[in-house]
Design a protein around this motif. Sequence first.
Motif, PDB file in Angstrom:
ATOM      1  N   SER A 123      -0.670  21.452  -4.414  1.00 41.14           N
ATOM      2  CA  SER A 123      -1.362  22.733  -4.577  1.00 41.14           C
ATOM      3  C   SER A 123      -1.036  23.683  -3.432  1.00 41.14           C
ATOM      4  O   SER A 123      -0.970  24.895  -3.630  1.00 41.14           O
ATOM      5  CB  SER A 123      -2.873  22.528  -4.713  1.00 41.14           C
ATOM      6  N   GLY A 124      -0.769  23.168  -2.243  1.00 39.03           N
ATOM      7  CA  GLY A 124      -0.378  24.019  -1.116  1.00 39.03           C
ATOM      8  C   GLY A 124       1.074  24.456  -1.175  1.00 39.03           C
ATOM      9  O   GLY A 124       1.408  25.594  -0.847  1.00 39.03           O
ATOM     10  N   ALA A 125       1.944  23.568  -1.631  1.00 38.03           N
ATOM     11  CA  ALA A 125       3.378  23.860  -1.646  1.00 38.03           C
ATOM     12  C   ALA A 125       3.794  24.741  -2.810  1.00 38.03           C
ATOM     13  O   ALA A 125       4.784  25.470  -2.712  1.00 38.03           O
ATOM     14  CB  ALA A 125       4.170  22.549  -1.681  1.00 38.03           C
ATOM     15  N   PHE A 126       3.067  24.686  -3.923  1.00 41.12           N
ATOM     16  CA  PHE A 126       3.454  25.420  -5.136  1.00 41.12           C
ATOM     17  C   PHE A 126       2.309  26.307  -5.607  1.00 41.12           C
ATOM     18  O   PHE A 126       1.855  26.210  -6.739  1.00 41.12           O
ATOM     19  CB  PHE A 126       3.874  24.433  -6.234  1.00 41.12           C
ATOM     20  N   LYS A 127       1.891  27.217  -4.750  1.00 43.67           N
ATOM     21  CA  LYS A 127       0.750  28.094  -5.048  1.00 43.67           C
ATOM     22  C   LYS A 127       0.983  28.967  -6.271  1.00 43.67           C
ATOM     23  O   LYS A 127       0.089  29.164  -7.074  1.00 43.67           O
ATOM     24  CB  LYS A 127       0.456  28.971  -3.834  1.00 43.67           C
ATOM     25  N   SER A 128       2.185  29.503  -6.455  1.00 43.95           N
ATOM     26  CA  SER A 128       2.438  30.444  -7.547  1.00 43.95           C
ATOM     27  C   SER A 128       2.453  29.779  -8.922  1.00 43.95           C
ATOM     28  O   SER A 128       2.287  30.442  -9.927  1.00 43.95           O
ATOM     29  CB  SER A 128       3.764  31.170  -7.318  1.00 43.95           C
ATOM     30  N   SER A 129       2.639  28.475  -8.983  1.00 46.62           N
ATOM     31  CA  SER A 129       2.734  27.795 -10.280  1.00 46.62           C
ATOM     32  C   SER A 129       1.374  27.535 -10.907  1.00 46.62           C
ATOM     33  O   SER A 129       1.287  27.160 -12.068  1.00 46.62           O
ATOM     34  CB  SER A 129       3.478  26.467 -10.126  1.00 46.62           C
ATOM     35  N   GLY A 130       0.311  27.711 -10.157  1.00 45.46           N
ATOM     36  CA  GLY A 130      -1.001  27.365 -10.693  1.00 45.46           C
ATOM     37  C   GLY A 130      -1.229  25.864 -10.693  1.00 45.46           C
ATOM     38  O   GLY A 130      -2.326  25.400 -10.872  1.00 45.46           O
ATOM     39  N   ASN A 131      -0.169  25.103 -10.481  1.00 42.34           N
ATOM     40  CA  ASN A 131      -0.201  23.636 -10.402  1.00 42.34           C
ATOM     41  C   ASN A 131      -1.289  23.026 -11.270  1.00 42.34           C
ATOM     42  O   ASN A 131      -2.273  22.506 -10.783  1.00 42.34           O
ATOM     43  CB  ASN A 131      -0.343  23.186  -8.945  1.00 42.34           C
ATOM     44  N   ARG A 132      -1.097  23.085 -12.570  1.00 46.91           N
ATOM     45  CA  ARG A 132      -2.071  22.542 -13.503  1.00 46.91           C
ATOM     46  C   ARG A 132      -1.939  21.034 -13.665  1.00 46.91           C
ATOM     47  O   ARG A 132      -2.767  20.408 -14.299  1.00 46.91           O
ATOM     48  CB  ARG A 132      -1.926  23.238 -14.854  1.00 46.91           C
ATOM     49  N   MET A 190       0.839  -1.191   0.000  1.00 45.32           N
ATOM     50  CA  MET A 190       0.000   0.000   0.000  1.00 45.32           C
ATOM     51  C   MET A 190       0.882   1.252   0.000  1.00 45.32           C
ATOM     52  O   MET A 190       1.903   1.306   0.660  1.00 45.32           O
ATOM     53  CB  MET A 190      -0.918  -0.025   1.216  1.00 45.32           C
ATOM     54  N   SER A 191       0.482   2.253  -0.732  1.00 40.84           N
ATOM     55  CA  SER A 191       1.224   3.516  -0.836  1.00 40.84           C
ATOM     56  C   SER A 191       1.158   4.299   0.472  1.00 40.84           C
ATOM     57  O   SER A 191       0.145   4.289   1.166  1.00 40.84           O
ATOM     58  CB  SER A 191       0.628   4.351  -1.966  1.00 40.84           C
ATOM     59  N   GLN A 192       2.262   4.980   0.792  1.00 41.20           N
ATOM     60  CA  GLN A 192       2.323   5.809   1.992  1.00 41.20           C
ATOM     61  C   GLN A 192       1.548   7.118   1.825  1.00 41.20           C
ATOM     62  O   GLN A 192       1.308   7.821   2.787  1.00 41.20           O
ATOM     63  CB  GLN A 192       3.782   6.127   2.339  1.00 41.20           C
ATOM     64  N   MET A 193       1.214   7.487   0.589  1.00 43.42           N
ATOM     65  CA  MET A 193       0.484   8.716   0.305  1.00 43.42           C
ATOM     66  C   MET A 193      -0.476   8.437  -0.849  1.00 43.42           C
ATOM     67  O   MET A 193      -0.105   7.794  -1.816  1.00 43.42           O
ATOM     68  CB  MET A 193       1.468   9.836  -0.068  1.00 43.42           C
ATOM     69  N   THR A 194      -1.702   8.937  -0.747  1.00 37.51           N
ATOM     70  CA  THR A 194      -2.687   8.744  -1.812  1.00 37.51           C
ATOM     71  C   THR A 194      -2.561   9.848  -2.857  1.00 37.51           C
ATOM     72  O   THR A 194      -1.937  10.884  -2.613  1.00 37.51           O
ATOM     73  CB  THR A 194      -4.119   8.772  -1.242  1.00 37.51           C
ATOM     74  N   ALA A 195      -3.201   9.643  -4.004  1.00 31.81           N
ATOM     75  CA  ALA A 195      -3.203  10.664  -5.053  1.00 31.81           C
ATOM     76  C   ALA A 195      -3.878  11.946  -4.547  1.00 31.81           C
ATOM     77  O   ALA A 195      -3.397  13.047  -4.824  1.00 31.81           O
ATOM     78  CB  ALA A 195      -3.899  10.140  -6.305  1.00 31.81           C
ATOM     79  N   ALA A 196      -4.961  11.813  -3.801  1.00 32.29           N
ATOM     80  CA  ALA A 196      -5.649  12.999  -3.262  1.00 32.29           C
ATOM     81  C   ALA A 196      -4.732  13.765  -2.309  1.00 32.29           C
ATOM     82  O   ALA A 196      -4.655  15.002  -2.361  1.00 32.29           O
ATOM     83  CB  ALA A 196      -6.939  12.585  -2.558  1.00 32.29           C
ATOM     84  N   GLU A 197      -4.023  13.049  -1.433  1.00 34.16           N
ATOM     85  CA  GLU A 197      -3.086  13.703  -0.512  1.00 34.16           C
ATOM     86  C   GLU A 197      -1.948  14.381  -1.279  1.00 34.16           C
ATOM     87  O   GLU A 197      -1.524  15.476  -0.934  1.00 34.16           O
ATOM     88  CB  GLU A 197      -2.519  12.682   0.479  1.00 34.16           C
ATOM     89  N   ALA A 198      -1.476  13.718  -2.323  1.00 32.66           N
ATOM     90  CA  ALA A 198      -0.392  14.285  -3.146  1.00 32.66           C
ATOM     91  C   ALA A 198      -0.847  15.566  -3.823  1.00 32.66           C
ATOM     92  O   ALA A 198      -0.113  16.566  -3.833  1.00 32.66           O
ATOM     93  CB  ALA A 198       0.063  13.265  -4.182  1.00 32.66           C
ATOM     94  N   ASN A 199      -2.052  15.591  -4.377  1.00 35.77           N
ATOM     95  CA  ASN A 199      -2.568  16.792  -5.035  1.00 35.77           C
ATOM     96  C   ASN A 199      -2.774  17.929  -4.043  1.00 35.77           C
ATOM     97  O   ASN A 199      -2.470  19.081  -4.350  1.00 35.77           O
ATOM     98  CB  ASN A 199      -3.863  16.484  -5.792  1.00 35.77           C
ATOM     99  N   THR A 200      -3.246  17.618  -2.853  1.00 34.99           N
ATOM    100  CA  THR A 200      -3.410  18.634  -1.813  1.00 34.99           C
ATOM    101  C   THR A 200      -2.051  19.207  -1.424  1.00 34.99           C
ATOM    102  O   THR A 200      -1.887  20.426  -1.315  1.00 34.99           O
ATOM    103  CB  THR A 200      -4.116  18.033  -0.574  1.00 34.99           C
ATOM    104  N   PHE A 201      -1.063  18.344  -1.250  1.00 39.18           N
ATOM    105  CA  PHE A 201       0.288  18.792  -0.912  1.00 39.18           C
ATOM    106  C   PHE A 201       0.848  19.709  -2.005  1.00 39.18           C
ATOM    107  O   PHE A 201       1.358  20.788  -1.734  1.00 39.18           O
ATOM    108  CB  PHE A 201       1.218  17.601  -0.690  1.00 39.18           C
TER     109      PHE A 201
END
Length: 142
Positions: free
Chosen positions: A14-23, A1-12
């Motif tokens: 978008s929070g860590a790279f706010k200026s990039s627009g994270n598309r 099992m993965s230590q981090m889910t896709a939803a958790e990764a996307n939340t991380f």
Amino acid sequence: MSQMTAAEANTFLSGAFKSSGNRSEVTLMEKGRAVVRLVADETHLRPGGYISGPTQMSLVDTVAYMAVMTLTGHEPMTVTSNLNINFLRPCIGPVVVADARVMKIGQALAVMDVDVRIEGAEKAASHAIVTYALPRKPEAGA
């Protein structure tokens, strides 16, 4: 099992790279593997509609980071140590997908194999090997 889910990764991301627009969007996180998808716009293109090299390198770095997180969990101080990319053929299309697999992980380094392709394409547009330096674990009793 993965230590981090896709939803958790996307939340991380978008929070860590706010200026990039994270598309880009993490679509898969399974033990030792991650996949990131990017719907390209004019900021990602070169003349002729080619997905730019810097866009591909950014996707490679992001998906490699996520692949490490499937094994370590959230480790913000995990950093890129080396990224070697080979551009194999033109990358032309509206959606780009980067797929990373952890080849080896040790105490200090993790090495990933990454393919970048246009969504639905059989052949990779680029291939990379990425090394990440892992943060030191505190010694027991220290």
